[in-house]
Structure formats: C-alpha cells, structure tokens
Design a protein around this motif. Sequence first.
Motif, mmCIF file in Angstrom:
data_model
loop_
_atom_site.group_PDB
_atom_site.id
_atom_site.type_symbol
_atom_site.label_atom_id
_atom_site.label_comp_id
_atom_site.label_asym_id
_atom_site.label_seq_id
_atom_site.Cartn_x
_atom_site.Cartn_y
_atom_site.Cartn_z
ATOM 1 N N CYS A 139 1.046 -1.275 -0.093
ATOM 2 C CA CYS A 139 -0.073 -0.020 -0.105
ATOM 3 C C CYS A 139 1.271 1.139 0.104
ATOM 4 N N TRP A 140 0.580 2.329 -0.172
ATOM 5 C CA TRP A 140 0.662 3.480 -0.265
ATOM 6 C C TRP A 140 0.031 4.438 0.624
ATOM 7 N N ALA A 141 1.335 5.142 1.440
ATOM 8 C CA ALA A 141 0.203 5.603 3.064
ATOM 9 C C ALA A 141 1.236 6.888 3.399
ATOM 10 N N ILE A 142 0.406 7.816 2.628
ATOM 11 C CA ILE A 142 0.806 8.757 2.440
ATOM 12 C C ILE A 142 -0.515 10.549 3.248
ATOM 13 N N THR A 143 -1.398 9.772 2.547
ATOM 14 C CA THR A 143 -2.923 10.996 3.065
ATOM 15 C C THR A 143 -2.564 10.125 4.620
ATOM 16 N N GLU A 144 -3.131 12.034 5.062
ATOM 17 C CA GLU A 144 -3.105 11.439 7.037
ATOM 18 C C GLU A 144 -4.886 12.196 7.213
ATOM 19 N N HIS A 147 -3.870 16.251 6.922
ATOM 20 C CA HIS A 147 -3.462 16.598 5.776
ATOM 21 C C HIS A 147 -3.723 15.598 4.545
ATOM 22 N N GLY A 148 -4.477 15.898 3.638
ATOM 23 C CA GLY A 148 -4.603 15.577 2.464
ATOM 24 C C GLY A 148 -3.786 16.421 0.952
ATOM 25 N N THR A 149 -4.177 17.205 0.882
ATOM 26 C CA THR A 149 -3.888 17.620 -0.346
ATOM 27 C C THR A 149 -2.889 19.130 0.141
ATOM 28 N N ASP A 150 -2.442 19.085 1.115
ATOM 29 C CA ASP A 150 -1.217 19.184 1.959
ATOM 30 C C ASP A 150 0.202 18.836 1.303
ATOM 31 N N ALA A 181 -7.949 6.511 6.647
ATOM 32 C CA ALA A 181 -8.585 5.329 6.130
ATOM 33 C C ALA A 181 -8.959 5.305 4.664
ATOM 34 N N TRP A 182 -8.050 6.484 3.681
ATOM 35 C CA TRP A 182 -8.146 5.917 2.059
ATOM 36 C C TRP A 182 -7.236 5.664 2.015
ATOM 37 N N VAL A 183 -6.399 5.111 2.488
ATOM 38 C CA VAL A 183 -4.660 4.268 2.256
ATOM 39 C C VAL A 183 -5.587 3.102 1.596
ATOM 40 N N SER A 184 -5.627 3.085 0.254
ATOM 41 C CA SER A 184 -6.004 1.907 -0.513
ATOM 42 C C SER A 184 -5.129 0.718 -0.100
ATOM 43 N N ASN A 185 -5.376 -0.273 0.061
ATOM 44 C CA ASN A 185 -5.444 -1.244 0.493
ATOM 45 C C ASN A 185 -4.526 -1.371 1.623
ATOM 46 N N ASN A 234 -10.159 -2.111 -1.510
ATOM 47 C CA ASN A 234 -10.562 -1.730 -0.068
ATOM 48 C C ASN A 234 -9.893 -0.202 0.520
ATOM 49 N N GLN A 235 -10.081 -0.271 1.547
ATOM 50 C CA GLN A 235 -9.257 1.153 2.500
ATOM 51 C C GLN A 235 -9.286 0.941 3.426
ATOM 52 N N GLY A 236 -8.372 1.909 4.719
ATOM 53 C CA GLY A 236 -8.747 1.926 5.755
ATOM 54 C C GLY A 236 -6.735 2.594 6.144
ATOM 55 N N ILE A 390 -10.651 12.827 -7.452
ATOM 56 C CA ILE A 390 -10.358 13.012 -6.263
ATOM 57 C C ILE A 390 -8.959 12.321 -5.357
ATOM 58 N N GLU A 391 -9.400 11.009 -6.006
ATOM 59 C CA GLU A 391 -8.191 9.940 -5.693
ATOM 60 C C GLU A 391 -6.504 10.203 -6.093
ATOM 61 N N ASP A 392 -5.887 10.222 -5.153
ATOM 62 C CA ASP A 392 -4.346 10.318 -5.157
ATOM 63 C C ASP A 392 -4.045 11.633 -5.621
ATOM 64 N N GLY A 393 -4.529 12.679 -5.510
ATOM 65 C CA GLY A 393 -4.687 13.698 -4.836
ATOM 66 C C GLY A 393 -6.214 14.819 -6.177
ATOM 67 N N VAL A 394 -6.404 16.120 -5.287
ATOM 68 C CA VAL A 394 -7.496 16.176 -5.847
ATOM 69 C C VAL A 394 -6.880 17.102 -7.202
ATOM 70 N N ASN A 395 -7.712 16.729 -8.522
ATOM 71 C CA ASN A 395 -7.149 17.289 -9.967
ATOM 72 C C ASN A 395 -6.907 18.791 -10.056
HETATM 73 C C1 LIG Z 1 -10.897 6.570 -4.181
HETATM 74 C C2 LIG Z 1 -9.540 7.201 -3.466
HETATM 75 C C3 LIG Z 1 -8.292 5.687 -3.485
HETATM 76 C C4 LIG Z 1 -6.877 6.699 -2.579
HETATM 77 N N1 LIG Z 1 -6.003 5.871 -2.178
HETATM 78 C C5 LIG Z 1 -5.403 6.692 -1.627
HETATM 79 C C6 LIG Z 1 -3.785 5.552 -1.487
HETATM 80 O O1 LIG Z 1 -3.535 4.466 -1.593
HETATM 81 N N2 LIG Z 1 -3.315 6.353 -0.041
HETATM 82 C C7 LIG Z 1 -2.664 7.198 0.053
HETATM 83 O O2 LIG Z 1 -2.422 7.788 1.212
HETATM 84 N N3 LIG Z 1 -4.181 8.540 -0.179
HETATM 85 C C8 LIG Z 1 -5.020 7.578 -0.770
HETATM 86 N N4 LIG Z 1 -6.560 8.577 -1.311
HETATM 87 C C9 LIG Z 1 -6.541 10.125 -0.276
HETATM 88 C C10 LIG Z 1 -6.652 11.242 -1.882
HETATM 89 O O3 LIG Z 1 -4.845 11.317 -1.777
HETATM 90 C C11 LIG Z 1 -6.617 12.099 -0.404
HETATM 91 O O4 LIG Z 1 -8.603 12.182 -0.432
HETATM 92 C C12 LIG Z 1 -6.490 13.622 -1.731
HETATM 93 O O5 LIG Z 1 -5.124 14.079 -1.951
HETATM 94 C C13 LIG Z 1 -7.454 14.684 -1.121
HETATM 95 O O6 LIG Z 1 -7.306 15.109 0.655
HETATM 96 P P1 LIG Z 1 -8.647 15.126 1.599
HETATM 97 O O7 LIG Z 1 -9.483 13.930 1.014
HETATM 98 O O8 LIG Z 1 -8.120 15.232 3.065
HETATM 99 O O9 LIG Z 1 -8.983 16.759 1.286
HETATM 100 P P2 LIG Z 1 -8.678 17.959 1.565
HETATM 101 O O10 LIG Z 1 -7.757 18.115 1.221
HETATM 102 O O11 LIG Z 1 -9.473 18.580 2.982
HETATM 103 O O12 LIG Z 1 -9.201 18.689 0.307
HETATM 104 C C14 LIG Z 1 -10.260 19.041 0.420
HETATM 105 C C15 LIG Z 1 -11.040 20.161 -0.592
HETATM 106 O O13 LIG Z 1 -9.991 21.951 -0.307
HETATM 107 C C16 LIG Z 1 -9.512 22.045 -1.365
HETATM 108 N N5 LIG Z 1 -8.420 22.383 -1.255
HETATM 109 C C17 LIG Z 1 -7.522 21.997 0.160
HETATM 110 N N6 LIG Z 1 -6.107 22.542 0.343
HETATM 111 C C18 LIG Z 1 -6.420 23.139 -0.666
HETATM 112 C C19 LIG Z 1 -5.298 24.914 -0.495
HETATM 113 N N7 LIG Z 1 -4.407 24.705 0.250
HETATM 114 N N8 LIG Z 1 -5.499 25.485 -0.730
HETATM 115 C C20 LIG Z 1 -6.550 25.648 -2.372
HETATM 116 N N9 LIG Z 1 -7.725 24.016 -2.166
HETATM 117 C C21 LIG Z 1 -7.407 23.728 -1.285
HETATM 118 C C22 LIG Z 1 -8.987 20.503 -1.983
HETATM 119 O O14 LIG Z 1 -9.062 21.004 -3.740
HETATM 120 C C23 LIG Z 1 -10.236 20.370 -1.520
HETATM 121 O O15 LIG Z 1 -11.674 20.259 -3.080
HETATM 122 C C24 LIG Z 1 -7.460 8.448 -2.350
HETATM 123 C C25 LIG Z 1 -8.518 8.623 -2.521
HETATM 124 C C26 LIG Z 1 -9.389 8.312 -3.030
HETATM 125 C C27 LIG Z 1 -10.594 8.976 -2.779
#
Ligand SMILES: Cc1cc2nc3c(=O)[nH]c(=O)nc-3n(C[C@H](O)[C@H](O)[C@H](O)COP(=O)(O)OP(=O)(O)OC[C@H]3O[C@@H](n4cnc5c(N)ncnc54)[C@H](O)[C@@H]3O)c2cc1C
Length: 406
Positions: A139-144, A147-150, A181-185, A234-236, A390-395
């Motif tokens: 698995c790839w554990a990065i999101t917290e 801290h997602g988009t961070d 909980a978004w960590v795939s696998n 599966n994610q967790g 949203i996956e692996d980074g919001v577009n």
């Molecule tokens: C199907 C799926 C699979 C995934 N697999 C993995 C995985 O294998 N491993 C893993 O670690 N993660 C995984 N993720 C997590 C994914 O990388 C994060 O959901 C994603 O990076 C967004 O983080 P967040 O959900 O916390 O949203 P947030 O960071 O809370 O963002 C919410 C909204 O705010 C906006 N926003 C946030 N910060 C800023 C900013 N500084 N400036 C402007 N706008 C901002 C965003 O664009 C977004 O629209 C997965 C997600 C999905 C949906």
Amino acid sequence: MTYQNIDINISEDAKAMLQVVRKFSMEVMRPAGIALDKLCDPGDVTAKGSILWDVFKGFRSLGLHLLQIPKSLGGMAEDLDPMAAALITEQLGYADAGLAISLGVSCMPFNSAAMFPVPEMQQLARDFCADKDFKMIGCWAITEPDHGTDWTLGGDNPRCGPSVKAVLKGDEYIVNGEKSAWVSNGTIATHAILHVGLDPTKGMEGQGLAIIPLDLPGISRSKPLDKMGQRPLNQGSIIFQDVRVPQKYMVIPYPEFIKASAGQGLAYVNGGMALVFAGLAKAAFDEAYVYAKSRIQGGKPIFEHQNIKLKLMKMFTMVEAARANARRMAVYNRMNIMTPSVAHAVAAKCLSTETAFTVASEAMQIFGGNGLAKEYSIEKMFRDARASMIEDGVNEALAIKAAEYL
Ligand SMILES: Cc1cc2nc3c(=O)[nH]c(=O)nc-3n(C[C@H](O)[C@H](O)[C@H](O)COP(=O)(O)OP(=O)(O)OC[C@H]3O[C@@H](n4cnc5c(N)ncnc54)[C@H](O)[C@@H]3O)c2cc1C
C-alpha cells in the motif's frame, strides 16, 4: 470491442500477452468487481473466501506483478515494450477501475524498493517477484486525517507538515501518528511505502520515505472505509504507536533528497491513474454504444436518432483523446523512468479522470432510467469515475503542483 483499436504497433508476443490479460480481466475481474461492489459491509470485500482473492491469484499467476521490476531481481520490466505495458494497465481499468487500483498499489512498495541499490530493498523486490501466493501486498500510506491536499501541494510551512513523525533514536526510528482511512489496500497490506515527517520545522519539505513491513509491534488498523465509488478497492487507516522502524527501512532519510524524487513519485502514481481511467472511459462508452443499438424508442434503435449519434461521437472523440494522451505519456515515462515528465503525467491523470466522469455521465443519459438501475453497470462506472477526480490528489491541486514542472 465496439470499434477498431488503432494502436497496433506492438510485438506479436505483446499482442498475445494482451489477449491473455483481456481474458483474465473480463472473465475474472469484471464479474468480481460487480459482485464486490454490491456487498453492503466493506469488510466482506477482503473476507476469507472473497472473490477478491481470485483476482489477486489471477494477477500474480499471470506475472502481472513483475511488469515494473528489472529482470536482475526476477521481474520482467525490460522484456515488455512500453506500449504493451500501457495497454495492459488500461485493460485492467477497463475491466474494473477499483480492482485495477488495488492490484497496482499492491505492487507499489516493491516496485519502489527495486529502485534503491540497498541489499535489503533489492531482496524485498526479489521476494515479491517470487511471491505467487500473494503473501506480500503493498500500500501507499501518505494521506493523513488532517493532511490531504497538504501532501499534494507540499511546501515548507510547518503548519502543513506531516502528522506521522519519525524520530531517530540509535539505529531505529520511533514512528507515531495515523495515516488516513483512504489508504488503498490499507486493510490488507503487508508492506507500505510510508511518508513520515523527519524535520517538523520544514513542513512537507521535512519529510522522509520508508518502505516497511506492517507487522511491526505498535501498528494497528481501523475498520474498512465505506464509500460511494470503487467499492471493490478496500481502504482503511494505519495507526503507528511508538513503532520501532529499523534505520535500514528509511530509504530516503534526508529531506533534501525528497524534493529530487518527488517528481518521480508524482509521475508514477498519476501515470497509472491516467491509464486506468482512460480504460474506464472506454468501458462506459462501450456500454452506452451497445445499449443504444438495442434499445428501441420511436420505432427504431435509439442509435438511429441523431441526438444519440452526436452524443456517442462526442464521447468517442473524448475517449480516444484521453487514451492516446495517456498512452503517449506512459510510453515516454516508462522509457525515462529516472527523469519522467511530471506535467504530462498529471495532465493525463486529470484528462482521463475527467473524461471518464463525463463519458460515464453521458452514457447514463443514453441509458435513460435504466442508467440509474443497479441491474446495469453504468451507475457503478459513474460512481467509480467520480472518485477518481479526488483519488491520489484532488485534480485542481495536482494541476497547481504540476505547473511547477512545466
Ligand atoms: C479512491 C481513492 C483512493 C485513494 N488512495 C489513496 C492511497 O492509496 N493512499 C493515500 O495515502 N491516500 C489515498 N487517497 C487519498 C487522496 O489522496 C486524498 O483524498 C486527496 O489527496 C485529497 O485529500 P482530502 O480528501 O483530505 O481533501 P482535502 O485536502 O481536505 O481537500 C478538500 C478540498 O479543499 C481543497 N483544498 C485543500 N487544500 C487547499 C489549498 N491549500 N488551497 C486551495 N484549495 C485547497 C481541495 O482542492 C478539495 O477540493 C485516496 C482517495 C480516494 C478518493
């Protein structure tokens, strides 16, 4: 196939391999994905006896876990022409995007380990290549949780730094914190590629990278995530409490090295996403095309109505643009693995996922009310596609980050 595939410039061996992958993906993955998607309890996806394990078994027995690892370690990276590798990934996405991601991520720590010229990491990659019984799952554990988009945007702001921290004590790192909980696998992985904070004063720029087994004392998991799309994936979350990580597992122990490798990571992850969701876009088109040929309204197949023809032709144009773009990027980046084009990979991820979503939505319109019914697979494809943006980074965040690489 609803229309001719014009990327035929691959060897006869690669064509034969693709044929085998197509059979596996449509006869094993597609029905498994549909069945797993219907399970109410996400915990059942990974239960003993689940059809998920037939998918893992098929993937490993075909040797598809060897595609990125060099021959010297037991892989077959050099044997496969880059276009064939791209077509295989696209085909897995065509069959079931969530499962394609699960299988791809299952290889990630080991593919990465193969790139580090350290005996332990090289051995890990070797063991993975030999593991036909899927005892090793990555698995790839990065999101917290906080801290997602961070992570996508990075930077040196200490307020946006990693919550999972590693502190060096003697020859071990003590790791504490939680990956989301978004960590795939996350619920089944035996190994993780793990991003940690080493220097809290530097924000995300103070991070290090470890490749670790997940059976170390102090590691626990949460219950599986229940979500809208890609339910077979599966994610967790993974929780670290005073986990002692041997120094040898910290493959990038210096934050200053992270910046140099960050581009490779972005290109790798987004490149895979681009191919998988170009595949899903094509699958949604095919569903709509076949339905339009058989659904009779106005006394003839709806395909014969001009508005449906126009819709399908627009969808076809979008699908082919996404597929061609993803393949071109994938071939280049596979041939330039140490210096990939990040901008092309992110552009392709955004184009493919947005195409998959638009095409699945238009396909749903062509299906009329049936598009919303569970009996047809288009509503699942629509949900799967939605998650990908949203996956692996919001577009949007990925695009902002990738602009730095133009
Ligand atoms: C199907 C799926 C699979 C995934 N697999 C993995 C995985 O294998 N491993 C893993 O670690 N993660 C995984 N993720 C997590 C994914 O990388 C994060 O959901 C994603 O990076 C967004 O983080 P967040 O959900 O916390 O949203 P947030 O960071 O809370 O963002 C919410 C909204 O705010 C906006 N926003 C946030 N910060 C800023 C900013 N500084 N400036 C402007 N706008 C901002 C965003 O664009 C977004 O629209 C997965 C997600 C999905 C949906």
